[in-house]
Scaffold this motif. Structure first.
Motif, PDB file in Angstrom:
ATOM      1  N   PRO A  38      37.606  -8.932  -0.932  1.00  0.00           N
ATOM      2  CA  PRO A  38      36.163  -9.048  -0.721  1.00  0.00           C
ATOM      3  C   PRO A  38      35.421  -9.213  -2.033  1.00  0.00           C
ATOM      4  O   PRO A  38      36.002  -9.035  -3.110  1.00  0.00           O
ATOM      5  N   THR A  39      34.167  -9.530  -1.942  1.00  0.00           N
ATOM      6  CA  THR A  39      33.380  -9.751  -3.146  1.00  0.00           C
ATOM      7  C   THR A  39      33.390  -8.502  -4.040  1.00  0.00           C
ATOM      8  O   THR A  39      33.351  -7.377  -3.547  1.00  0.00           O
ATOM      9  N   GLY A  40      33.544  -8.749  -5.330  1.00  0.00           N
ATOM     10  CA  GLY A  40      33.527  -7.633  -6.285  1.00  0.00           C
ATOM     11  C   GLY A  40      34.857  -6.931  -6.490  1.00  0.00           C
ATOM     12  O   GLY A  40      34.921  -5.930  -7.195  1.00  0.00           O
ATOM     13  N   CYS A  41      35.941  -7.448  -5.889  1.00  0.00           N
ATOM     14  CA  CYS A  41      37.220  -6.730  -5.995  1.00  0.00           C
ATOM     15  C   CYS A  41      37.969  -7.052  -7.283  1.00  0.00           C
ATOM     16  O   CYS A  41      39.038  -6.501  -7.535  1.00  0.00           O
ATOM     17  N   GLY A  42      37.432  -7.952  -8.096  1.00  0.00           N
ATOM     18  CA  GLY A  42      38.047  -8.194  -9.398  1.00  0.00           C
ATOM     19  C   GLY A  42      38.841  -9.490  -9.511  1.00  0.00           C
ATOM     20  O   GLY A  42      39.474  -9.758 -10.540  1.00  0.00           O
ATOM     21  N   LYS A  43      38.762 -10.343  -8.499  1.00  0.00           N
ATOM     22  CA  LYS A  43      39.556 -11.578  -8.502  1.00  0.00           C
ATOM     23  C   LYS A  43      39.200 -12.474  -9.681  1.00  0.00           C
ATOM     24  O   LYS A  43      40.077 -12.913 -10.434  1.00  0.00           O
ATOM     25  N   SER A  44      37.895 -12.738  -9.823  1.00  0.00           N
ATOM     26  CA  SER A  44      37.470 -13.661 -10.888  1.00  0.00           C
ATOM     27  C   SER A  44      37.777 -13.077 -12.253  1.00  0.00           C
ATOM     28  O   SER A  44      38.142 -13.813 -13.186  1.00  0.00           O
ATOM     29  N   THR A  45      37.635 -11.769 -12.376  1.00  0.00           N
ATOM     30  CA  THR A  45      37.906 -11.151 -13.673  1.00  0.00           C
ATOM     31  C   THR A  45      39.376 -11.331 -14.050  1.00  0.00           C
ATOM     32  O   THR A  45      39.700 -11.625 -15.213  1.00  0.00           O
ATOM     33  N   ILE A  46      40.263 -11.199 -13.086  1.00  0.00           N
ATOM     34  CA  ILE A  46      41.691 -11.425 -13.375  1.00  0.00           C
ATOM     35  C   ILE A  46      41.893 -12.854 -13.875  1.00  0.00           C
ATOM     36  O   ILE A  46      42.570 -13.095 -14.872  1.00  0.00           O
TER      37      ILE A  46
END
Ligand SMILES: Nc1ncnc2c1ncn2[C@@H]1O[C@H](COP(=O)(O)OP(=O)(O)OP(=O)(O)O)[C@@H](O)[C@H]1O
Length: 438
Positions: A38-46
């Motif tokens: 879900p949004t905010g779970c850290g995907k983009s940061t990874i």
């Protein structure tokens, strides 16, 4: 091609947000790995950490087994495509695609033929002389993809590349993007919060929640055999039925008390040490089958039809069973408690007054009651589901959703009995971890 890996990768932002929490994951050479959550779970940061656009707090990024923490984004030679495909508006499609080559990373001799080759791959060869403003959303995204692969990157990092497109185009491009990555054999990390994208495109799916990796596996495995309650709830449409219950292990049978109904399971050694445990029963809509009343063999649930959503080829029937659902957003799933602690609190007769005491008592399978308790029907096992008695005297609506093939649709208000497919019934403990039944 190269393998991409993270080793206990952690990112804490200066404001204290833990965006990525000890994530260890590996995309094998040529693999299409989808990061889902879900949004905010850290995907983009990874993705940004792998690309070298963000610096990790601890842990490592490895490309082909080599730690690249100190390499710049350019030196990592990975291509990243974002959802807002950021083409240069004053450059033609050909110039946009060729831009990375002209920017000096590669010899420019073969630029034109390379651009033509890549444009052919992406199906945009007829558009080479157009400006981005004269392209559709899907065409722009193809050009962005073409620009990303023109330098023959070691890996693709794709961050929700299709999320700005309409549903039809998304479905078309899903197949194209996955097909292209496989044709080129490029290792791909693909970020999405869309479970359909994940299930249809991935070789393997990595499900994340609040920066923590929940499970990695092929789509069918993650869907069919979820390791955590969150994964079971996040994957599947309609959302998996999550029901509060407690396990009672008897010599001849195992009973799950759902507060208003009992589910009887065959005796199971695996459940022996879960006697008295509070659990969540997860069962998908298609693991429930309507049967004539009285004919049900094995475990079944009864209810009254509250709503029929007719989808044409099938219907989703909402059955009011009186069973209280497990709220998946509740922090309980992140902060498991044993129940023992609550028992102690009740025994100590806390000085915070009767309503608080009653609320606590309702959270216990066998807590002693001083009032008649909530208006749930009760079984002889005496399980009380959890809900916030301060907010409501009535338990929340506990619809169980059942998938029913058309055309034989039930009507509102009718009673209905559904058989539960025991092989597809899943149990989770109070920390949201799977309890294996065999
Ligand atoms: N620069 C930043 N400073 C502080 N917190 C940040 C920063 N960037 C991201 N975060 C937080 O880190 C968490 C993870 O963000 P991230 O963008 O990786 O999530 P995501 O899973 O990609 O979400 P989305 O699907 O919405 O893009 C979020 O709580 C977000 O608010």
């Amino acid at each position: 091609m190269v393998a991409i890996a993270t080793d206990r990768l952690t990112k804490v932002f200066p404001d204290g947000t833990v965006a990525v929490d000890e994530v260890t994951i590996e995309a094998a050479s040529g693999e299409f790995l989808v990061l889902l959550g879900p949004t905010g779970c850290g995907k983009s940061t990874i993705l940004r950490l792998v690309a070298g656009l963000e610096e990790e707090t601890s842990g490592h990024v490895l490309i082909d087994g080599r730690v690249v923490d100190r390499l710049s984004a350019k030196e990592r030679r990975v291509a990243m495509v974002f959802q807002d495909y950021a083409l240069y508006p004053h450059l033609t499609v050909a110039q946009n695609i060729g831009f990375p080559l002209r920017a000096g990373y590669e010899a420019s001799a073969g630029t034109e033929s390379r651009v033509a080759e890549v444009a052919e791959h992406l199906g945009v060869h007829d558009l080479l002389h157009r400006l981005p403003g004269h392209l559709s959303g899907g065409q722009r995204q193809r050009v962005a993809m073409a620009r990303a692969i023109v330098r023959k990157p070691q890996a693709f990092l794709l961050d929700e590349p299709l999320s700005n497109l309409d549903a039809g185009l998304r479905a078309e491009l899903r197949a194209d993007v996955a097909g292209l990555a496989r044709r080129l054999g490029v290792t791909t990390l693909y970020v999405t919060h869309d479970q359909t994208e994940a299930m249809t495109m991935a070789d393997r799916v990595a499900v994340l929640r609040r920066g923590v990796l929940q499970q990695v596996g092929p789509p069918a495995e993650v869907y069919g055999d979820p390791a955590t309650l969150f994964v079971a709830a996040f994957l599947g449409t309609p959302r998996t039925n999550l029901l509060q219950g407690a396990i009672y292990v008897e010599p001849e049978r195992t009973v799950i008390d759902l507060g208003s109904q009992l589910l009887e399971l065959p005796p199971s050694d695996a459940l022996a040490h879960h006697h008295n445990d509070r659990v969540t029963v997860a069962v998908r809509a298609d693991a429930l089958q309507p049967v004539p009343d009285g004919s049900a063999q094995g475990p079944f649930l009864r209810g009254e039809v509250r709503l029929v959503e007719n989808l044409g080829h099938e219907a989703l029937v909402h059955l009011d069973t009186g069973i209280v659902p497990t709220p998946i957003e509740e922090s309980r799933l992140e902060h498991p408690d044993t129940g023992q602690h609550l028992a102690d609190v009740i025994a100590e007769d806390p000085p915070v007054g009767r309503p608080f005491r009653q609320a606590l008592a309702r959270m216990m399978p066998h807590a002693r009651q001083e009032s008649p308790g909530p208006a749930t029907a009760r079984t002889e096992y005496g399980f009380y589901p959890v809900y916030d008695a301060e907010l409501s005297d009535q338990p929340p609506l506990g619809d169980v959703v059942v998938r029913v093939p058309a055309p034989v649709l039930p009507r509102r208000g009718e009673p209905m009995t559904v058989r539960v497919d025991v092989d597809r019934l899943m149990l989770f403990d109070r920390g949201g971890h799977r309890i294996r039944t065999s």
